[in-house]
Design a protein around this motif. Structure first.
Motif, PDB file in Angstrom:
ATOM      1  N   ARG A 196       0.803  -1.230   0.073  1.00  0.00           N
ATOM      2  CA  ARG A 196      -0.065  -0.073  -0.110  1.00  0.00           C
ATOM      3  C   ARG A 196       0.828   1.401   0.019  1.00  0.00           C
ATOM      4  O   ARG A 196       1.981   1.267   0.639  1.00  0.00           O
ATOM      5  N   ARG A 197       0.515   2.374  -0.649  1.00  0.00           N
ATOM      6  CA  ARG A 197       1.290   3.377  -0.763  1.00  0.00           C
ATOM      7  C   ARG A 197       0.374   4.623  -0.661  1.00  0.00           C
ATOM      8  O   ARG A 197      -0.682   4.580  -1.275  1.00  0.00           O
ATOM      9  N   ARG A 198       0.693   5.722   0.297  1.00  0.00           N
ATOM     10  CA  ARG A 198      -0.128   6.611   0.545  1.00  0.00           C
ATOM     11  C   ARG A 198      -0.068   7.544  -0.769  1.00  0.00           C
ATOM     12  O   ARG A 198       0.941   7.922  -0.937  1.00  0.00           O
ATOM     13  N   LEU A 199      -1.259   8.119  -1.111  1.00  0.00           N
ATOM     14  CA  LEU A 199      -1.478   9.072  -2.221  1.00  0.00           C
ATOM     15  C   LEU A 199      -1.493  10.516  -1.747  1.00  0.00           C
ATOM     16  O   LEU A 199      -1.741  11.296  -2.683  1.00  0.00           O
ATOM     17  N   ASP A 200      -1.599  10.819  -0.500  1.00  0.00           N
ATOM     18  CA  ASP A 200      -1.517  11.965   0.051  1.00  0.00           C
ATOM     19  C   ASP A 200      -1.075  12.331   1.480  1.00  0.00           C
ATOM     20  O   ASP A 200      -0.623  11.484   1.989  1.00  0.00           O
ATOM     21  N   GLY A 201      -1.029  13.366   1.869  1.00  0.00           N
ATOM     22  CA  GLY A 201      -0.530  13.607   3.219  1.00  0.00           C
ATOM     23  C   GLY A 201      -1.407  14.069   4.138  1.00  0.00           C
ATOM     24  O   GLY A 201      -1.217  14.622   5.524  1.00  0.00           O
ATOM     25  N   ARG A 202      -2.913  13.613   3.901  1.00  0.00           N
ATOM     26  CA  ARG A 202      -3.743  13.873   5.045  1.00  0.00           C
ATOM     27  C   ARG A 202      -3.471  13.469   6.331  1.00  0.00           C
ATOM     28  O   ARG A 202      -2.962  12.128   6.293  1.00  0.00           O
ATOM     29  N   PRO A 203      -4.115  13.712   7.435  1.00  0.00           N
ATOM     30  CA  PRO A 203      -3.744  13.376   8.605  1.00  0.00           C
ATOM     31  C   PRO A 203      -4.931  12.136   8.984  1.00  0.00           C
ATOM     32  O   PRO A 203      -4.645  11.612  10.186  1.00  0.00           O
ATOM     33  N   TRP A 204      -5.479  11.760   8.139  1.00  0.00           N
ATOM     34  CA  TRP A 204      -6.373  10.572   8.409  1.00  0.00           C
ATOM     35  C   TRP A 204      -6.267   9.801   7.079  1.00  0.00           C
ATOM     36  O   TRP A 204      -5.875  10.071   6.083  1.00  0.00           O
ATOM     37  N   ALA A 205      -6.769   8.406   7.271  1.00  0.00           N
ATOM     38  CA  ALA A 205      -6.778   7.705   6.233  1.00  0.00           C
ATOM     39  C   ALA A 205      -7.797   6.521   6.441  1.00  0.00           C
ATOM     40  O   ALA A 205      -8.021   5.821   7.606  1.00  0.00           O
ATOM     41  N   PRO A 206      -8.318   6.261   5.410  1.00  0.00           N
ATOM     42  CA  PRO A 206      -9.257   5.037   5.272  1.00  0.00           C
ATOM     43  C   PRO A 206      -8.660   3.749   5.437  1.00  0.00           C
ATOM     44  O   PRO A 206      -7.619   3.572   4.920  1.00  0.00           O
ATOM     45  N   LEU A 207      -9.437   2.699   6.253  1.00  0.00           N
ATOM     46  CA  LEU A 207      -8.798   1.392   6.451  1.00  0.00           C
ATOM     47  C   LEU A 207      -9.873   0.577   6.242  1.00  0.00           C
ATOM     48  O   LEU A 207     -10.845   0.471   6.932  1.00  0.00           O
ATOM     49  N   LYS A 208      -9.679  -0.272   5.296  1.00  0.00           N
ATOM     50  CA  LYS A 208     -10.644  -1.310   5.110  1.00  0.00           C
ATOM     51  C   LYS A 208     -10.714  -2.540   6.102  1.00  0.00           C
ATOM     52  O   LYS A 208      -9.510  -3.216   6.204  1.00  0.00           O
ATOM     53  N   ILE A 209     -11.669  -2.887   6.456  1.00  0.00           N
ATOM     54  CA  ILE A 209     -12.064  -3.775   7.323  1.00  0.00           C
ATOM     55  C   ILE A 209     -12.663  -5.279   6.536  1.00  0.00           C
ATOM     56  O   ILE A 209     -12.770  -6.355   7.341  1.00  0.00           O
ATOM     57  N   ALA A 210     -13.393  -5.066   5.567  1.00  0.00           N
ATOM     58  CA  ALA A 210     -14.132  -5.997   4.873  1.00  0.00           C
ATOM     59  C   ALA A 210     -14.432  -5.516   3.582  1.00  0.00           C
ATOM     60  O   ALA A 210     -14.261  -4.302   3.111  1.00  0.00           O
ATOM     61  N   SER A 211     -14.864  -6.567   2.845  1.00  0.00           N
ATOM     62  CA  SER A 211     -15.358  -6.305   1.369  1.00  0.00           C
ATOM     63  C   SER A 211     -16.693  -6.920   0.908  1.00  0.00           C
ATOM     64  O   SER A 211     -16.959  -8.142   1.582  1.00  0.00           O
ATOM     65  N   GLY A 212     -17.572  -6.469   0.083  1.00  0.00           N
ATOM     66  CA  GLY A 212     -18.592  -7.097  -0.185  1.00  0.00           C
ATOM     67  C   GLY A 212     -19.841  -6.978   0.642  1.00  0.00           C
ATOM     68  O   GLY A 212     -19.649  -6.342   1.827  1.00  0.00           O
ATOM     69  N   CYS A 213     -21.039  -7.484   0.226  1.00  0.00           N
ATOM     70  CA  CYS A 213     -22.226  -7.256   0.924  1.00  0.00           C
ATOM     71  C   CYS A 213     -23.011  -8.520   0.953  1.00  0.00           C
ATOM     72  O   CYS A 213     -23.303  -8.996  -0.273  1.00  0.00           O
ATOM     73  N   ASP A 214     -23.806  -8.970   2.029  1.00  0.00           N
ATOM     74  CA  ASP A 214     -24.586  -9.917   1.695  1.00  0.00           C
ATOM     75  C   ASP A 214     -26.260  -9.503   1.870  1.00  0.00           C
ATOM     76  O   ASP A 214     -27.076 -10.567   1.603  1.00  0.00           O
ATOM     77  N   ARG A 215     -26.287  -8.526   1.934  1.00  0.00           N
ATOM     78  CA  ARG A 215     -27.839  -7.691   2.105  1.00  0.00           C
ATOM     79  C   ARG A 215     -28.236  -7.884   0.721  1.00  0.00           C
ATOM     80  O   ARG A 215     -27.409  -7.565  -0.476  1.00  0.00           O
ATOM     81  N   ARG A 216     -29.661  -7.703   0.567  1.00  0.00           N
ATOM     82  CA  ARG A 216     -30.236  -7.727  -1.010  1.00  0.00           C
ATOM     83  C   ARG A 216     -30.911  -6.548  -1.073  1.00  0.00           C
ATOM     84  O   ARG A 216     -32.229  -6.777  -1.497  1.00  0.00           O
ATOM     85  N   CYS A 217     -30.463  -5.443  -0.920  1.00  0.00           N
ATOM     86  CA  CYS A 217     -31.318  -4.209  -0.946  1.00  0.00           C
ATOM     87  C   CYS A 217     -31.794  -4.176  -2.304  1.00  0.00           C
ATOM     88  O   CYS A 217     -31.103  -4.285  -3.194  1.00  0.00           O
ATOM     89  N   LEU A 254     -12.548   3.377   9.780  1.00  0.00           N
ATOM     90  CA  LEU A 254     -12.744   2.100   9.182  1.00  0.00           C
ATOM     91  C   LEU A 254     -13.904   1.973   8.235  1.00  0.00           C
ATOM     92  O   LEU A 254     -14.987   2.519   8.581  1.00  0.00           O
ATOM     93  N   VAL A 255     -13.578   1.468   7.127  1.00  0.00           N
ATOM     94  CA  VAL A 255     -14.754   1.427   5.979  1.00  0.00           C
ATOM     95  C   VAL A 255     -14.939  -0.017   5.550  1.00  0.00           C
ATOM     96  O   VAL A 255     -14.225  -0.875   5.774  1.00  0.00           O
ATOM     97  N   SER A 256     -15.927  -0.191   4.969  1.00  0.00           N
ATOM     98  CA  SER A 256     -16.348  -1.429   4.225  1.00  0.00           C
ATOM     99  C   SER A 256     -17.800  -1.281   3.636  1.00  0.00           C
ATOM    100  O   SER A 256     -18.304  -0.053   3.747  1.00  0.00           O
ATOM    101  N   GLU A 257     -18.449  -2.526   2.933  1.00  0.00           N
ATOM    102  CA  GLU A 257     -19.851  -2.094   2.520  1.00  0.00           C
ATOM    103  C   GLU A 257     -20.953  -2.085   3.775  1.00  0.00           C
ATOM    104  O   GLU A 257     -21.936  -1.696   3.663  1.00  0.00           O
ATOM    105  N   ASN A 258     -20.419  -2.834   4.704  1.00  0.00           N
ATOM    106  CA  ASN A 258     -21.589  -3.169   5.738  1.00  0.00           C
ATOM    107  C   ASN A 258     -20.403  -3.612   6.914  1.00  0.00           C
ATOM    108  O   ASN A 258     -20.089  -4.722   7.277  1.00  0.00           O
ATOM    109  N   SER A 259     -20.193  -2.589   8.038  1.00  0.00           N
ATOM    110  CA  SER A 259     -19.089  -2.824   9.004  1.00  0.00           C
ATOM    111  C   SER A 259     -19.694  -3.514  10.259  1.00  0.00           C
ATOM    112  O   SER A 259     -19.115  -4.114  10.899  1.00  0.00           O
TER     113      SER A 259
END
Length: 533
Positions: A196-217, A254-259
């Motif tokens: 992973r390589r940071r693309l900006d100097g912001r003092p915050w960063a998203p961190l993925k904890i999961a991918s995808g979603c089982d809900r059927r909206c 912390l980001v994901s489709e459904n944490s």
């Protein structure tokens, strides 16, 4: 003899990664950037300075698709006016439409899906050399993994899960996180090294904890092109969080489709609580923010944990989408005005100053005037900090696309304007209620501009912008810090305690407390009685 970058496929080449869409896409872009840097590419910020522009597209809603196509066309124009030789489309729009996108947008030299990410360096070098790869052929990614969540972790080896790279060691000079090469037979099929390589100097960063979603909206196509829900293992998340801290990050998002589903495929539905507790023990990480919570899955223990861990900010990003029970049922969702208000009350009973944001969809097929009135009743009672209002539009391949009782477009637009006007008033009132409270502001920018006064002399104007705990990145407003002339200014990444003195819409204006020192910058602000109700 010096290698000629125009003829030597292994000579250093330049690449720009252009990101559209959500914070999850930002994580994917930084993983792509890390893989490319590890493959010998030199990353540049401006696509005009790059041999290849990689556009990480968004394919969520119609406007996002248009923005992604505009970005691809803009990058393509650089082939005539800049250094850029090739434009490559990746991301959700590319994954979702693949060959169809390639056929309709010949300006893109290649359309690559998620399965190409692990070997992106080789793909780009081949494209520069004149190769025209076959466009990605879309498919329902939910079919790549077992239906049972318990069976997915073992089956996910070899399945592309963008943003799931572990980061256990760091190369400080390059700013690249990686895991060491693993022995044959132990390394995953997708490759032994993840970067992973940071693309900006912001003092915050998203961190993925999961991918995808089982809900059927019924309105959402994300599960089809992002796949079934898969959690990242806690050790990988924690390792990457430590690496981000080493890169100067002060807040992980912390980001994901459904944490709220985190851990269900690892056999522990309380794993999100354990994860944030462990993140809270990382030295040098004063802020943790959790996003994308499903109201039907929020349990009392999760609320208590998020409000108990000192470094987790009191912030709840809850996907309500509507409040009318009949509309929610047609959306294939659960809830009601009363159920949602109870959830809001549970949060504010512990932290009255907690921030709560959400999005709502207006004009869903079958929605009546009574349904809109019920949504307005909920919004007026809940007094959320931020609400995004979206008009419904058909999404390819979704259940709602086939619904017959569509609301006329003009009526949808009228309802959006009506609900937006209410939301704007309520958000301004909520911000005004925070005047007089003490907040802790993460400084995100300190900009000084020279200006001439009326008699020809010069003066300086300093704008210090940050976010309070209840303000999420990019979409929830900011806090403007007011400093007297000659006062010492903070640095980007500092945490400053300040008193809110005014509000401007959803934004706040605050004056730093005189006693704020370096020793108190990482302290978490205590709840302020009367700050919110």
């Amino acid at each position: 003899m010096t290698a000629d970058p125009e003829t030597d496929l292994h000579a250093p080449r330049t690449v720009a990664v252009v990101t559209l869409g959500c914070a999850r896409n930002e994580v994917d872009s930084e993983e792509l950037a890390g893989r490319l840097a590890d493959g010998g590419w030199r990353l540049v910020d401006d696509a005009a300075d790059a041999d290849v522009a990689v556009v990480n597209t968004c394919g969520f809603v119609e406007q996002a698709k248009k923005d992604s196509i505009d970005a691809l066309l803009e990058a393509s124009d650089l082939k005539e006016h800049g250094r850029t030789q090739k434009v490559v489309a990746v991301g959700c729009l590319a994954e979702r439409y693949g060959k169809e996108l390639a056929d309709q947008l010949p300006e893109a030299d290649a359309v690559l899906g998620f399965d190409s990410y692990t070997d992106m360096s080789s793909h780009l070098r081949a494209i520069l050399a004149g190769s025209t790869p076959e466009a990605h052929v879309p498919g329902d990614r939910r079919r790549l993994l077992p239906l049972s969540p318990a069976d997915r972790q073992a089956a996910s080896t070899g399945v592309a899960l963008p943003g799931h790279g572990a980061a256990v060691d760091a190369l400080p000079d390059a700013g690249v996180a990686q895991v060491p090469d693993l022995p044959a037979g132990v390394a995953p099929d997708s490759g032994p090294r993840v970067v992973r390589r940071r693309l900006d100097g912001r003092p915050w960063a998203p961190l993925k904890i999961a991918s995808g979603c089982d809900r059927r909206c019924a309105f959402c196509a994300i599960p089809a092109f992002r796949g079934s829900f898969v959690s990242r293992r806690p050790a990988d998340v924690l390792a990457e969080a430590r690496w981000l801290v080493d890169q100067g990050v002060r807040e992980v998002f912390l980001v994901s489709e459904n944490s709220t589903s985190y851990g269900k495929d690892l056999g522990d539905l309380r794993l999100l609580e354990s994860l944030v507790e462990s993140l809270g023990e990382i030295e040098g990480l004063p802020r943790i923010r959790v996003s994308y919570l499903q109201p039907a899955e929020i349990r009392p223990g999760l609320i208590e944990t998020l409000l108990r861990v000192p470094t987790v900010v009191p912030y709840f990003d809850i996907s309500f989408q509507h409040a009318s029970e009949p509309v929610l049922r047609r959306m294939r969702r659960f809830g009601s005005t009363e159920a949602f208000l109870r959830l809001v009350e549970q949060i504010r009973a512990i932290r009255p100053d907690a921030g709560i944001r959400s999005n709502v969809i207006v004009g869903f097929p079958g929605e009546t005037d009574d349904d809109v009135a019920e949504l307005e009743r909920f919004l007026a009672a809940a007094r959320l900090d931020v609400v995004g209002v979206f008009g419904y539009s058909d999404e390819d391949g979704t259940e709602a696309e086939g619904y017959a009782d569509k609301v006329d477009e003009d009526v949808v637009a009228e309802r959006v304007a009506r609900v937006q006007a209410l939301v704007d008033e309520l958000m301004a009132q909520r911000a005004d209620e925070r005047v007089g409270s003490v907040v802790e502001v993460l400084v995100e920018s300190v900009e000084q501009a020279e200006a001439k006064d009326e008699v020809g002399g010069s003066g300086g104007a300093v704008e210090v912008v940050g976010r309070s705990p209840f303000q999420g990145p990019d979409v929830d407003g900011v806090t403007l810090l007011s400093y007297a002339d000659g006062a010492p200014l903070p640095r980007v990444g500092d945490l400053v305690r300040a008193t809110v003195v005014a509000s401007e819409g959803v934004d706040l204006v605050a004056e730093p407390l005189a006693e704020t020192t370096a020793e108190t910058l990482t302290e978490t602000a205590e709840p302020q009685p009367g700050a919110a109700s």
